[in-house]
Design a protein around this motif. Structure first.
Motif, PDB file in Angstrom:
ATOM      1  N   GLN A   9       1.958   6.985  -6.812  1.00 41.06           N
ATOM      2  CA  GLN A   9       0.920   7.936  -7.208  1.00 41.06           C
ATOM      3  C   GLN A   9       1.368   9.372  -6.958  1.00 41.06           C
ATOM      4  OE1 GLN A   9      -2.790   7.329  -5.215  1.00 41.06           O
ATOM      5  NE2 GLN A   9      -3.926   8.749  -6.555  1.00 41.06           N
ATOM      6  N   ASP A  25       0.836  -1.204   0.000  1.00 38.14           N
ATOM      7  CA  ASP A  25       0.000   0.000   0.000  1.00 38.14           C
ATOM      8  C   ASP A  25       0.872   1.256   0.000  1.00 38.14           C
ATOM      9  OD1 ASP A  25      -2.194  -1.615   0.041  1.00 38.14           O
ATOM     10  OD2 ASP A  25      -2.551  -1.401   2.223  1.00 38.14           O
ATOM     11  N   SER A  26       1.957   1.240   0.771  1.00 34.82           N
ATOM     12  CA  SER A  26       2.851   2.412   0.838  1.00 34.82           C
ATOM     13  C   SER A  26       3.521   2.648  -0.503  1.00 34.82           C
ATOM     14  CB  SER A  26       3.916   2.198   1.920  1.00 34.82           C
ATOM     15  OG  SER A  26       3.305   2.075   3.196  1.00 34.82           O
ATOM     16  N   GLN A  34       1.058   4.271  -2.929  1.00 34.76           N
ATOM     17  CA  GLN A  34       0.850   5.696  -2.638  1.00 34.76           C
ATOM     18  C   GLN A  34       2.035   6.530  -3.104  1.00 34.76           C
ATOM     19  OE1 GLN A  34       0.005   5.992   1.558  1.00 34.76           O
ATOM     20  NE2 GLN A  34      -1.883   4.757   1.422  1.00 34.76           N
TER      21      GLN A  34
END
Length: 258
Positions: free
Chosen positions: A246, A239-240, A243
């Protein structure tokens, strides 16, 4: 195994002849023969073998011989194999002053006295009267005092029945004989050896009862918890990363109204 009751070729009464000796040795003159193999021919008579005055090595094994008379003239003979015959005596060999090795296993030698003739041979170092590998023996070998009698009668021997009795390596053979003697049941009325006692408590080698599996269950539980933590950390890391990608990607085109 004692000598067989019937030898191959005995019915023919095979006898040593000059023609036989020349054919077996390839020599024209009997005095020139140094080495001779006459094993397994069914010989019952040594005939003219005593004329081979230069003979040093002779194999007469596996025949039907009952006496060795002609060998008395073989003063150069050093190695002799007369195993698996029907000999009841070895007296002619007393004249074979250079004899060093004698194999007489598988004959009819009944007592140590029949070896007395060998005591005058200064160079005799090897003597075989029994051969377990070939299942050959002599009646005298069954006596409990056989080994000691032979050594006392022929102290110059270095090897008896393939085992060294003096010189390098003899201590090992003596140790083996001592161990073998100590393990045999004793028939004497003397004190018995102390019976060996077990060195562990009774039941030591029995299967132990099944233990509680609580320790194993706890270990499995901790392993599952650790594995779950790894899965959670892996998900958080993914997930990190998403992010971060992005945030670093080019900004989307934005419309402003003035």
């Amino acid at each position: 195994m004692e000598p067989r009751g019937e030898k191959s070729g005995e019915a023919n009464g095979v006898r040593v002849t000059p023609q036989l000796l020349k054919a077996r040795s390839g020599e024209f003159a009997l005095e020139s023969i140094l080495l001779l193999k006459l094993q397994g021919l069914g010989l019952v008579d040594l005939g003219c073998l005593g004329e081979c005055l230069g003979l040093e090595w002779l194999d007469l094994s596996g025949n039907a011989l009952t006496q060795l008379g002609p060998l008395a003239s073989l003063r150069q003979l050093a190695v002799l194999n007369v195993s698996n015959n029907r000999l009841t005596g070895l007296e002619p060999l007393a004249a074979c002053e250079n004899l060093q090795s004698l194999n007489a296993a598988g004959n009819l030698l009944a007592g140590p006295g029949q070896l007395q003739c060998l005591a005058a041979l200064p160079g005799l170092e090897r003597l075989r009267l029994r051969d377990p590998s070939a299942q050959l023996s002599n009646p005298l070998c069954t006596s409990p005092s056989y080994w000691a009698s032979v050594r006392e009668l022929l102290p110059g021997l270095k090897v008896i029945d393939g085992e060294r009795v003096s010189g390098r390596g003899s201590d090992f053979y003596q140790l083996c004989r001592d161990l073998d003697s100590s393990l045999r049941p004793s028939s004497s009325s003397g004190p018995r050896a102390v019976e060996a006692q077990p060195w562990v408590e009774p039941g030591y080698w029995e299967s132990w009862p099944t233990r509680s599996s609580s320790i194993l269950e706890e270990a499995c539980r901790q392993f599952q918890d650790t594995l779950q933590e790894c899965h959670d950390l892996d998900r958080q890391a993914r997930d990190s990363l998403a992010q971060a990608e992005q945030a670093l990607s080019p900004a989307r085109a934005t419309s402003f109204v003035f």
